[in-house]
Design a protein around this motif. Sequence first.
Motif, PDB file in Angstrom:
ATOM      1  N   VAL A  13      -1.073   9.089 -87.680  1.00 12.78           N
ATOM      2  CA  VAL A  13      -0.618   9.107 -89.066  1.00 12.78           C
ATOM      3  C   VAL A  13       0.356  10.259 -89.221  1.00 12.78           C
ATOM      4  O   VAL A  13       0.030  11.404 -88.887  1.00 12.78           O
ATOM      5  CB  VAL A  13      -1.792   9.267 -90.058  1.00 12.78           C
ATOM      6  N   LEU A  14       1.545   9.965 -89.691  1.00 14.60           N
ATOM      7  CA  LEU A  14       2.557  10.987 -89.923  1.00 14.60           C
ATOM      8  C   LEU A  14       2.538  11.386 -91.391  1.00 14.60           C
ATOM      9  O   LEU A  14       2.347  10.547 -92.271  1.00 14.60           O
ATOM     10  CB  LEU A  14       3.947  10.463 -89.550  1.00 14.60           C
ATOM     11  N   ARG A  15       2.746  12.676 -91.639  1.00 13.24           N
ATOM     12  CA  ARG A  15       2.779  13.156 -93.031  1.00 13.24           C
ATOM     13  C   ARG A  15       4.105  13.840 -93.312  1.00 13.24           C
ATOM     14  O   ARG A  15       4.558  14.681 -92.535  1.00 13.24           O
ATOM     15  CB  ARG A  15       1.624  14.117 -93.298  1.00 13.24           C
ATOM     16  N   ASP A  16       4.690  13.486 -94.443  1.00  8.41           N
ATOM     17  CA  ASP A  16       5.935  14.107 -94.882  1.00  8.41           C
ATOM     18  C   ASP A  16       5.816  14.420 -96.368  1.00  8.41           C
ATOM     19  O   ASP A  16       5.521  13.521 -97.161  1.00  8.41           O
ATOM     20  CB  ASP A  16       7.127  13.178 -94.624  1.00  8.41           C
ATOM     21  N   ASP A  17       6.025  15.685 -96.738  1.00  2.00           N
ATOM     22  CA  ASP A  17       5.901  16.118 -98.122  1.00  2.00           C
ATOM     23  C   ASP A  17       7.264  16.463 -98.704  1.00  2.00           C
ATOM     24  O   ASP A  17       8.064  17.158 -98.059  1.00  2.00           O
ATOM     25  CB  ASP A  17       5.006  17.361 -98.219  1.00  2.00           C
ATOM     26  N   GLU A  18       7.497  15.998 -99.917  1.00  5.12           N
ATOM     27  CA  GLU A  18       8.730  16.337-100.612  1.00  5.12           C
ATOM     28  C   GLU A  18       8.549  16.125-102.107  1.00  5.12           C
ATOM     29  O   GLU A  18       8.143  15.055-102.549  1.00  5.12           O
ATOM     30  CB  GLU A  18       9.897  15.476-100.114  1.00  5.12           C
ATOM     31  N   GLY A  19       8.827  17.177-102.875  1.00  9.25           N
ATOM     32  CA  GLY A  19       8.785  17.063-104.326  1.00  9.25           C
ATOM     33  C   GLY A  19       7.436  16.684-104.887  1.00  9.25           C
ATOM     34  O   GLY A  19       7.370  15.949-105.879  1.00  9.25           O
ATOM     35  N   GLY A  20       6.365  17.162-104.289  1.00  6.28           N
ATOM     36  CA  GLY A  20       5.028  16.835-104.772  1.00  6.28           C
ATOM     37  C   GLY A  20       4.518  15.489-104.315  1.00  6.28           C
ATOM     38  O   GLY A  20       3.442  15.050-104.741  1.00  6.28           O
ATOM     39  N   ILE A  21       5.278  14.809-103.452  1.00  3.12           N
ATOM     40  CA  ILE A  21       4.892  13.483-102.951  1.00  3.12           C
ATOM     41  C   ILE A  21       4.599  13.575-101.461  1.00  3.12           C
ATOM     42  O   ILE A  21       5.462  14.001-100.682  1.00  3.12           O
ATOM     43  CB  ILE A  21       6.011  12.457-103.195  1.00  3.12           C
ATOM     44  N   ALA A  22       3.397  13.214-101.061  1.00  2.08           N
ATOM     45  CA  ALA A  22       3.023  13.195 -99.646  1.00  2.08           C
ATOM     46  C   ALA A  22       3.081  11.759 -99.153  1.00  2.08           C
ATOM     47  O   ALA A  22       2.362  10.894 -99.660  1.00  2.08           O
ATOM     48  CB  ALA A  22       1.623  13.760 -99.441  1.00  2.08           C
ATOM     49  N   THR A  23       3.945  11.499 -98.181  1.00  2.00           N
ATOM     50  CA  THR A  23       4.031  10.168 -97.582  1.00  2.00           C
ATOM     51  C   THR A  23       3.230  10.159 -96.290  1.00  2.00           C
ATOM     52  O   THR A  23       3.502  10.932 -95.374  1.00  2.00           O
ATOM     53  CB  THR A  23       5.490   9.774 -97.301  1.00  2.00           C
ATOM     54  N   LEU A  24       2.228   9.298 -96.238  1.00  2.73           N
ATOM     55  CA  LEU A  24       1.401   9.122 -95.047  1.00  2.73           C
ATOM     56  C   LEU A  24       1.818   7.807 -94.398  1.00  2.73           C
ATOM     57  O   LEU A  24       1.709   6.740 -95.014  1.00  2.73           O
ATOM     58  CB  LEU A  24      -0.082   9.089 -95.409  1.00  2.73           C
ATOM     59  N   THR A  25       2.275   7.888 -93.143  1.00  2.00           N
ATOM     60  CA  THR A  25       2.827   6.711 -92.470  1.00  2.00           C
ATOM     61  C   THR A  25       1.962   6.315 -91.279  1.00  2.00           C
ATOM     62  O   THR A  25       1.754   7.117 -90.354  1.00  2.00           O
ATOM     63  CB  THR A  25       4.260   6.994 -91.986  1.00  2.00           C
ATOM     64  N   LEU A  26       1.435   5.098 -91.307  1.00  2.00           N
ATOM     65  CA  LEU A  26       0.673   4.578 -90.169  1.00  2.00           C
ATOM     66  C   LEU A  26       1.620   4.479 -88.979  1.00  2.00           C
ATOM     67  O   LEU A  26       2.721   3.940 -89.089  1.00  2.00           O
ATOM     68  CB  LEU A  26       0.092   3.207 -90.496  1.00  2.00           C
ATOM     69  N   ASN A  27       1.156   4.971 -87.818  1.00  2.00           N
ATOM     70  CA  ASN A  27       2.075   5.129 -86.690  1.00  2.00           C
ATOM     71  C   ASN A  27       1.500   4.553 -85.397  1.00  2.00           C
ATOM     72  O   ASN A  27       1.442   5.216 -84.367  1.00  2.00           O
ATOM     73  CB  ASN A  27       2.418   6.618 -86.523  1.00  2.00           C
ATOM     74  N   ARG A  28       1.064   3.285 -85.472  1.00  3.51           N
ATOM     75  CA  ARG A  28       0.684   2.520 -84.273  1.00  3.51           C
ATOM     76  C   ARG A  28       1.546   1.273 -84.196  1.00  3.51           C
ATOM     77  O   ARG A  28       1.028   0.140 -84.162  1.00  3.51           O
ATOM     78  CB  ARG A  28      -0.784   2.102 -84.297  1.00  3.51           C
ATOM     79  N   PRO A  29       2.855   1.421 -84.183  1.00  3.01           N
ATOM     80  CA  PRO A  29       3.712   0.229 -84.256  1.00  3.01           C
ATOM     81  C   PRO A  29       3.492  -0.737 -83.109  1.00  3.01           C
ATOM     82  O   PRO A  29       3.624  -1.958 -83.282  1.00  3.01           O
ATOM     83  CB  PRO A  29       5.129   0.810 -84.246  1.00  3.01           C
ATOM     84  N   GLN A  30       3.125  -0.228 -81.927  1.00  2.88           N
ATOM     85  CA  GLN A  30       2.934  -1.097 -80.774  1.00  2.88           C
ATOM     86  C   GLN A  30       1.718  -1.997 -80.957  1.00  2.88           C
ATOM     87  O   GLN A  30       1.612  -3.044 -80.302  1.00  2.88           O
ATOM     88  CB  GLN A  30       2.779  -0.250 -79.497  1.00  2.88           C
ATOM     89  N   ALA A  31       0.809  -1.625 -81.859  1.00  4.96           N
ATOM     90  CA  ALA A  31      -0.381  -2.434 -82.147  1.00  4.96           C
ATOM     91  C   ALA A  31      -0.335  -2.984 -83.568  1.00  4.96           C
ATOM     92  O   ALA A  31      -1.370  -3.337 -84.125  1.00  4.96           O
ATOM     93  CB  ALA A  31      -1.646  -1.595 -81.952  1.00  4.96           C
ATOM     94  N   ALA A  67       4.913  -4.548 -88.609  1.00  2.72           N
ATOM     95  CA  ALA A  67       3.865  -4.955 -89.546  1.00  2.72           C
ATOM     96  C   ALA A  67       3.413  -3.727 -90.334  1.00  2.72           C
ATOM     97  O   ALA A  67       3.411  -2.607 -89.814  1.00  2.72           O
ATOM     98  CB  ALA A  67       2.679  -5.560 -88.813  1.00  2.72           C
ATOM     99  N   PHE A  68       3.024  -3.955 -91.571  1.00  3.75           N
ATOM    100  CA  PHE A  68       2.429  -2.859 -92.346  1.00  3.75           C
ATOM    101  C   PHE A  68       1.072  -2.517 -91.750  1.00  3.75           C
ATOM    102  O   PHE A  68       0.797  -1.371 -91.409  1.00  3.75           O
ATOM    103  CB  PHE A  68       2.291  -3.268 -93.817  1.00  3.75           C
ATOM    104  N   CYS A  69       0.215  -3.519 -91.615  1.00  2.00           N
ATOM    105  CA  CYS A  69      -1.088  -3.312 -90.986  1.00  2.00           C
ATOM    106  C   CYS A  69      -1.708  -4.658 -90.669  1.00  2.00           C
ATOM    107  O   CYS A  69      -1.850  -5.506 -91.559  1.00  2.00           O
ATOM    108  CB  CYS A  69      -2.015  -2.502 -91.890  1.00  2.00           C
ATOM    109  N   ALA A  70      -2.086  -4.853 -89.406  1.00  2.00           N
ATOM    110  CA  ALA A  70      -2.627  -6.129 -88.947  1.00  2.00           C
ATOM    111  C   ALA A  70      -4.139  -6.228 -89.077  1.00  2.00           C
ATOM    112  O   ALA A  70      -4.751  -7.143 -88.529  1.00  2.00           O
ATOM    113  CB  ALA A  70      -2.225  -6.359 -87.490  1.00  2.00           C
ATOM    114  N   GLY A  71      -4.760  -5.298 -89.800  1.00  2.00           N
ATOM    115  CA  GLY A  71      -6.208  -5.349 -89.958  1.00  2.00           C
ATOM    116  C   GLY A  71      -6.929  -4.603 -88.865  1.00  2.00           C
ATOM    117  O   GLY A  71      -6.388  -3.678 -88.260  1.00  2.00           O
ATOM    118  N   HIS A  72      -8.162  -4.976 -88.589  1.00  2.00           N
ATOM    119  CA  HIS A  72      -8.937  -4.301 -87.551  1.00  2.00           C
ATOM    120  C   HIS A  72      -8.353  -4.579 -86.171  1.00  2.00           C
ATOM    121  O   HIS A  72      -7.698  -5.605 -85.944  1.00  2.00           O
ATOM    122  CB  HIS A  72     -10.400  -4.754 -87.593  1.00  2.00           C
ATOM    123  N   ASP A  73      -8.600  -3.662 -85.263  1.00  2.00           N
ATOM    124  CA  ASP A  73      -8.140  -3.790 -83.881  1.00  2.00           C
ATOM    125  C   ASP A  73      -9.122  -4.698 -83.134  1.00  2.00           C
ATOM    126  O   ASP A  73     -10.181  -4.253 -82.687  1.00  2.00           O
ATOM    127  CB  ASP A  73      -8.061  -2.404 -83.235  1.00  2.00           C
TER     128      ASP A  73
END
Length: 266
Positions: A13-31, A67-73
């Motif tokens: 999970v990647l985190r990027d903060d800017e202007g009071g907004i924290a963006t959490l990005t799921l980072n398993r693109p290969q799955a 994909a945004f999220c494919a559900g359970h692995d």
Amino acid sequence: MSAPAALPAEPLVLRDDEGGIATLTLNRPQARNALSRALMEALEAELAAVAADESVKVVVLAAHGAAFCAGHDLKEMRAEPGREMYEALFSQCSRLMTAIVRLPKPVIAKVHAMATAAGCQLVASCDLAYAGASARFATPGVNIGLFCSTPMVALSRAVGRKTALEMLLSGRPLSADEAEAAGLINRAVADDELDATVAQMAGTIAAKSPLTLAIGKEAFYRQAEMPLDEAYAYASQVMTENMMARDAEEGIDAFLGKRPPVWQGR
């Protein structure tokens, strides 16, 4: 000659903060960002961190890859079959979804592609959701003999019963426009407008009193499960306590004085 050192693995999970907004990005693109136990643990840890971070006013949940999220692995699930593992897995997933609902800060899902099964559950668990026109939403577990029972909890609280049951019983995916009409997402926009749409909404919310946002989010979910009279009694008490807060005094005085408010978060 020694072998080269292995490169450190990228965070799940990647985190990027800017202007009071924290963006959490799921980072398993290969799955396809499938919710492995490690990914769920990482996301829950990030949610706990932003909950304690007073500089964060709003959370955006995004994803890398096709994909945004494919559900359970499913590969992980079949690699270690057994009741004990399944119970732990679904309990962990339920805890993660509950953490999103109980986070004292609004969470916005930014959905750029397919969100299936527990991925659809993830979207339904967020407070707000926006999607690109090419996004799709489905609970297709019935197709593989595994009814989406835990995704059903969040889904049935976000859309009407008939829509939820059609998705659960048929596995048919909803288009972004259908998801908007059903209430699963707030708005479907052109793919190239998704980032700007989410940024604008997150910025609008981040400009509000963080105390008021926390009070309101908790009250919304609590009253939604109450009978009408009980909900009004509870909400009246919440508003009374909210009126006693310094930010409420400041906000009303600023409105009457025709000036911008200065929030103190208390």
